[in-house]
Design an enzyme around this catalytic site. Structure first.
Site, PDB file in Angstrom:
ATOM      1  N   GLN A 103       0.681  -1.284   0.204  1.00  0.00           N
ATOM      2  CA  GLN A 103       0.386   0.022  -0.177  1.00  0.00           C
ATOM      3  C   GLN A 103       0.661   1.651   0.104  1.00  0.00           C
ATOM      4  O   GLN A 103       1.727   1.037   1.137  1.00  0.00           O
ATOM      5  CB  GLN A 103      -0.390  -0.014   1.437  1.00  0.00           C
ATOM      6  CG  GLN A 103      -1.909   1.029   0.923  1.00  0.00           C
ATOM      7  CD  GLN A 103      -2.751   1.781   2.359  1.00  0.00           C
ATOM      8  OE1 GLN A 103      -1.885   1.636   3.210  1.00  0.00           O
ATOM      9  NE2 GLN A 103      -3.845   1.387   2.100  1.00  0.00           N
ATOM     10  N   HIS A 180      -3.905   4.279  -1.476  1.00  0.00           N
ATOM     11  CA  HIS A 180      -4.210   4.140  -0.296  1.00  0.00           C
ATOM     12  C   HIS A 180      -5.453   5.920  -0.480  1.00  0.00           C
ATOM     13  O   HIS A 180      -4.439   7.349  -0.953  1.00  0.00           O
ATOM     14  CB  HIS A 180      -3.540   4.291   1.360  1.00  0.00           C
ATOM     15  CG  HIS A 180      -4.330   4.485   2.635  1.00  0.00           C
ATOM     16  ND1 HIS A 180      -5.530   4.657   2.329  1.00  0.00           N
ATOM     17  CD2 HIS A 180      -3.257   4.557   3.504  1.00  0.00           C
ATOM     18  CE1 HIS A 180      -5.643   4.863   3.410  1.00  0.00           C
ATOM     19  NE2 HIS A 180      -4.627   5.015   4.245  1.00  0.00           N
ATOM     20  N   ASN A 183      -8.923   7.175   4.641  1.00  0.00           N
ATOM     21  CA  ASN A 183      -8.396   7.349   5.802  1.00  0.00           C
ATOM     22  C   ASN A 183      -7.538   8.872   6.176  1.00  0.00           C
ATOM     23  O   ASN A 183      -6.722   9.135   6.525  1.00  0.00           O
ATOM     24  CB  ASN A 183      -7.499   6.429   5.973  1.00  0.00           C
ATOM     25  CG  ASN A 183      -8.761   5.575   6.369  1.00  0.00           C
ATOM     26  OD1 ASN A 183      -8.354   4.564   4.908  1.00  0.00           O
ATOM     27  ND2 ASN A 183      -9.009   4.917   7.304  1.00  0.00           N
ATOM     28  N   TYR A 185      -5.418  10.489   4.284  1.00  0.00           N
ATOM     29  CA  TYR A 185      -3.783  10.723   2.835  1.00  0.00           C
ATOM     30  C   TYR A 185      -4.083  11.107   2.170  1.00  0.00           C
ATOM     31  O   TYR A 185      -5.296  12.146   1.940  1.00  0.00           O
ATOM     32  CB  TYR A 185      -3.430   9.555   3.572  1.00  0.00           C
ATOM     33  CG  TYR A 185      -3.161   8.782   4.607  1.00  0.00           C
ATOM     34  CD1 TYR A 185      -2.004   9.434   5.253  1.00  0.00           C
ATOM     35  CD2 TYR A 185      -4.125   7.884   5.483  1.00  0.00           C
ATOM     36  CE1 TYR A 185      -1.471   8.473   6.503  1.00  0.00           C
ATOM     37  CE2 TYR A 185      -3.334   7.953   6.786  1.00  0.00           C
ATOM     38  CZ  TYR A 185      -2.278   8.019   6.781  1.00  0.00           C
ATOM     39  OH  TYR A 185      -1.909   7.556   7.904  1.00  0.00           O
ATOM     40  N   GLY A 320      -8.767  -6.138   9.496  1.00  0.00           N
ATOM     41  CA  GLY A 320      -7.431  -5.899  10.109  1.00  0.00           C
ATOM     42  C   GLY A 320      -7.206  -5.682  12.096  1.00  0.00           C
ATOM     43  O   GLY A 320      -6.421  -6.785  11.771  1.00  0.00           O
ATOM     44  N   TYR A 348       2.439   0.145  18.728  1.00  0.00           N
ATOM     45  CA  TYR A 348       3.123   0.739  18.406  1.00  0.00           C
ATOM     46  C   TYR A 348       5.212   0.907  18.535  1.00  0.00           C
ATOM     47  O   TYR A 348       5.578   2.217  18.163  1.00  0.00           O
ATOM     48  CB  TYR A 348       2.831   1.825  18.033  1.00  0.00           C
ATOM     49  CG  TYR A 348       1.280   2.638  17.270  1.00  0.00           C
ATOM     50  CD1 TYR A 348       1.435   1.988  16.146  1.00  0.00           C
ATOM     51  CD2 TYR A 348      -0.263   2.096  18.014  1.00  0.00           C
ATOM     52  CE1 TYR A 348      -0.074   2.164  14.916  1.00  0.00           C
ATOM     53  CE2 TYR A 348      -1.425   2.654  17.538  1.00  0.00           C
ATOM     54  CZ  TYR A 348      -1.422   2.234  16.198  1.00  0.00           C
ATOM     55  OH  TYR A 348      -2.266   2.346  15.283  1.00  0.00           O
TER      56      TYR A 348
END
Length: 374
Positions: A103, A180, A183, A185, A320, A348
């Site tokens: 992606q 992408h 969301n 971007y 996801g 993260y």
């Protein structure tokens, strides 16, 4: 064994279309497992190979060029080191029998000089601040900065950067590329009401202007690597990161009408409680459609995925959060096994913990039996 359409093979109706062993797609999810320069860490190969049972894997968002980096330790696809790092990933996935798309995620206005390898100020369609704090170097978070408005030359450069990165993805062994456009971007920023205040041919003059960048970058990448190896993700009406689209239907219908005949590998479409994108846009897309129905809500269940397929709204369903903690998700669906919980503390971080240490079903059962017998 559970009888489920999600586990049936899928073959696109076109000669070079997708051929998948099941209809379960691993959705892209950023996990920050890259070095400071954007090279994926070795553990990334293990992570994706563990999930090769998905019909298709779509990677986390990857910046196509340093000017599109949104966060610290987000991976790139610009340098020889990036390509080599991703080649290790694709070889691991293919060795495990999987299929994987890269992606490409250009941050546009999203980013911070302290989060980017080039140290530059981010730029988007217009100089509109993105709400929320940003992951920056050293594991810190910083307040956002007001981005620059892109010049026409920078817009054209962004198109070329996507083309180069797509070629790099194929060189790295990916089966294809996903743009992408969702969301919050860059592509989404051109489409949305409150992030595009341009008065030129990429701006607010008409719907044709608003969709122009999305059309140009999609066509350019399709020409470069073949439309059959290119997917596009869209999230109409998605409010993440302060995005606003009061009436997304006309914009996205026009966009799909422009792109439908290109022969793309797929459209990856997220649904929205305020705008039923799957219902409205399905008639405008005649190729393969991947549905994501868990965005901004509860994680998608097996039953929810089955319902989408049964209604004919999509051919494939992306998952996801369920894939984060269940590397063998299709197998668990097949036998009706319970799903494991996510280790939220390590989402993260930058190592194996909370990333590659989730047990597969067989190991989990063995561990449980051992604990019971001792």
């Amino acid at each position: 064994m559970t009888n489920t359409e999600l586990l049936t093979p899928y073959s696109a109706p076109t000669t070079h279309g997708l051929r998948l062993p099941n209809r379960i797609v691993m959705a892209p999810m950023s996990r920050h497992r890259a070095t400071d320069d954007g090279t994926p860490l070795p553990v990334v190969a293990d992570h994706y190979a563990q999930r090769a049972g998905a019909g298709l894997i779509v990677t986390e968002g990857i910046w196509p060029a340093s000017g599109g980096q949104s966060d610290w330790r987000i991976p790139g696809l610009e340098t020889p080191a990036h390509i080599a790092g991703w080649r290790a990933v694709t070889e691991a996935v293919h060795g495990a029998g999987g299929r994987i798309y890269a992606q490409l995620m250009h941050g546009g206005r999203k980013g911070h000089p302290l989060a980017r390898v080039d140290g530059d100020l981010p730029a988007g369609p217009s100089a509109v601040l993105v709400p929320g704090r940003v992951h920056v170097s050293g594991g810190r978070k910083a307040d956002p900065v007001v981005p620059r408005a892109m010049t026409r030359d920078e817009i054209h450069t962004a198109v070329r950067d996507h083309v180069t990165a797509a070629r790099n993805a194929i060189a790295a062994g990916f089966d294809g590329v996903e743009l992408h456009g969702a969301n919050s971007y860059l592509i989404h920023q051109f489409l949305a009401d409150n992030t595009n205040f341009r008065d030129d041919e990429y701006g607010r003059g008409s719907i044709a202007d608003r969709i122009r960048f999305a059309v140009e970058v999609t066509r350019a990448v399709a020409d470069a690597i073949g439309a059959h190896r290119l997917g596009l993700r869209l999230s109409p009406g998605n409010p993440q990161f302060g995005m606003a689209e009061a009436d997304p239907g006309p914009v996205y219908r026009a966009l799909l009408d422009e792109l439908d005949g290109l022969g793309l590998a797929y459209l990856h479409l997220t649904d929205n409680a305020d705008y039923p994108a799957l219902t409205d846009l399905r008639p405008h897309w005649h190729g393969t459609l991947i549905a994501n129905v868990g965005e901004n809500g509860d994680p998608t269940t097996r039953e929810a995925g089955e319902a989408v397929l049964a209604e004919g709204l999509a051919d494939l369903v992306s998952y996801g959060r369920a894939f984060i903690s269940n590397p063998d998700l299709p197998e668990r669906f097949a036998v009706g096994a319970p799903l494991q919980e996510i280790d939220a503390a390590h989402l993260y971080t930058h190592g194996a913990e909370g990333y590659t240490d989730y047990p597969a079903l067989e190991r989990e059962l063995v561990s449980a039996q051992t604990s019971t017998s001792t």
